[in-house]
Write an enzyme that holds these catalytic residues in place. Sequence first.
Site, PDB file in Angstrom:
ATOM      1  N   ARG A 179       0.866  -1.191   0.000  1.00 43.10           N
ATOM      2  CA  ARG A 179       0.000   0.000   0.000  1.00 43.10           C
ATOM      3  C   ARG A 179       0.890   1.224   0.000  1.00 43.10           C
ATOM      4  O   ARG A 179       1.676   1.433   0.928  1.00 43.10           O
ATOM      5  CB  ARG A 179      -0.896   0.000   1.236  1.00 43.10           C
ATOM      6  CG  ARG A 179      -1.774   1.246   1.381  1.00 43.10           C
ATOM      7  CD  ARG A 179      -2.655   1.105   2.620  1.00 43.10           C
ATOM      8  NE  ARG A 179      -3.538   2.252   2.801  1.00 43.10           N
ATOM      9  CZ  ARG A 179      -3.210   3.329   3.504  1.00 43.10           C
ATOM     10  NH1 ARG A 179      -2.012   3.437   4.073  1.00 43.10           N
ATOM     11  NH2 ARG A 179      -4.086   4.311   3.645  1.00 43.10           N
ATOM     12  N   SER A 248     -12.631  -3.443   1.239  1.00 47.74           N
ATOM     13  CA  SER A 248     -12.788  -2.775   2.541  1.00 47.74           C
ATOM     14  C   SER A 248     -14.270  -2.607   2.835  1.00 47.74           C
ATOM     15  O   SER A 248     -15.035  -2.258   1.937  1.00 47.74           O
ATOM     16  CB  SER A 248     -12.200  -1.363   2.507  1.00 47.74           C
ATOM     17  OG  SER A 248     -10.929  -1.377   1.983  1.00 47.74           O
ATOM     18  N   LYS A 277      -4.987   6.282   8.667  1.00 44.73           N
ATOM     19  CA  LYS A 277      -6.124   6.723   7.839  1.00 44.73           C
ATOM     20  C   LYS A 277      -6.822   7.848   8.597  1.00 44.73           C
ATOM     21  O   LYS A 277      -7.942   7.689   9.107  1.00 44.73           O
ATOM     22  CB  LYS A 277      -7.062   5.540   7.589  1.00 44.73           C
ATOM     23  CG  LYS A 277      -7.429   5.491   6.123  1.00 44.73           C
ATOM     24  CD  LYS A 277      -7.978   4.211   5.650  1.00 44.73           C
ATOM     25  CE  LYS A 277      -8.883   4.452   4.468  1.00 44.73           C
ATOM     26  NZ  LYS A 277      -8.294   5.226   3.375  1.00 44.73           N
TER      27      LYS A 277
END
Length: 363
Positions: A179, A248, A277
């Site tokens: 990621r 997700s 996040k």
Amino acid sequence: MGEPTNWGTFAPPALGRILDANLDRAREGLRIVEEWCRFGLESSALTNECKELRQALASWHTAELREARDTPGDPGTELTHPQERERTNIEQVLIANLCRTQEALRVLEEYGKLYQPKMGDALKQMRYRAYALESQLLAKGRQQKLQQAPLYLVTSPNDDLLGIVEKALQGGLTLVQYRDKDADDITRIERASAIRQLCHRYRALFIINDRVDLALAVDADGVHLGQQDVPISFARKLLGASRIIGRSTTNPQEMKQAIDEGADYIGVGPVYETPTKAGKAPAGLEYIRHAAANSPIPWFAIGGIDMNNIHSVFSAGARRVAVVRAIVQAEQPMLATQYFLSQLAWLDTMGQIEGTQSESDRG
Ligand SMILES: Cc1ncc(COP(=O)(O)OP(=O)(O)O)c(N)n1
Ligand SMILES: Cc1ncsc1CCOP(=O)(O)O
Ligand SMILES: [Mg+2]
């Protein structure tokens, strides 16, 4: 197969020897693959497919072809490739034997046409079945690894990312997601390829975040898609059935939709607020309890999980967790990985003893 032979102008003994040798090669390769389908993957469908292919090959192996055999006069029996002695894991054994089978089927298809016209067609169909078998085997192997992975490392950029991932793999990690929200695509491809190689050396699954095209470009095991990314059906068209697609989810509706659309696993969270996040509202432990009671597919609790709160996440019903900082920023990524894995295994055992299992994808 009861048809007249068609030896043409070729020297019958040579043609017979080619067909005899390759009928043996193809069946031997299939037999090796079949053993893994049966005892490793415990798949009766794949085991039967290998068996049926072997039997179909046997029906072409006539007495006439066997009589053409001349093992003492075959210069090929002495030749071995160094790679044949260097297989270090099951995947290599399977790939080598699938290749061997497919090559032999191709030889049988080409030379078989000269022997009996129908043989070429029949062998062509078998070769396609062998390709399909390879895809199914790959898919099954990936699904099995996914089912067995209790810990998922989602990476974040770091100067020593490769070193960190390798330490985590040495600690027993079996599932990694690359990621990287900021790098350009050339850098992403370079980093992803390097991590993929590392993962495969340790027999871990390698997933790419967000991007189906990058997953294909680096031959990843799958992709992880957020709610804003492409639909699962779109990704499936590009990636095929054998690669993993994760989605997700932050609430029960998204969970249901991801399952209905054919996700192989889901991320469930963020459980807690997390700087990884920033600004994303936590879904909390209530959603974990919902996933534990309702998800028929593997799911990973994610978001703010660390060594201090893993017990609460587990008590809410999670049996698999995904982490970023807890490993990437750990002083000792290998020890952190080992800690998570040992806690998850221990908690799971305790759960089984106490009969408190609530996850609906168990069993
Ligand atoms: C295992 C797992 N679960 C959730 C996410 C988050 O994906 P997404 O919502 O698309 O957010 P980004 O990671 O793209 O910022 C994930 N990556 N992995
Ligand atoms: C990618 C992602 N998706 C939901 S929470 C999260 C980040 C989790 O990071 P951390 O484990 O560092 O809290
Ligand atoms: Mg995303």
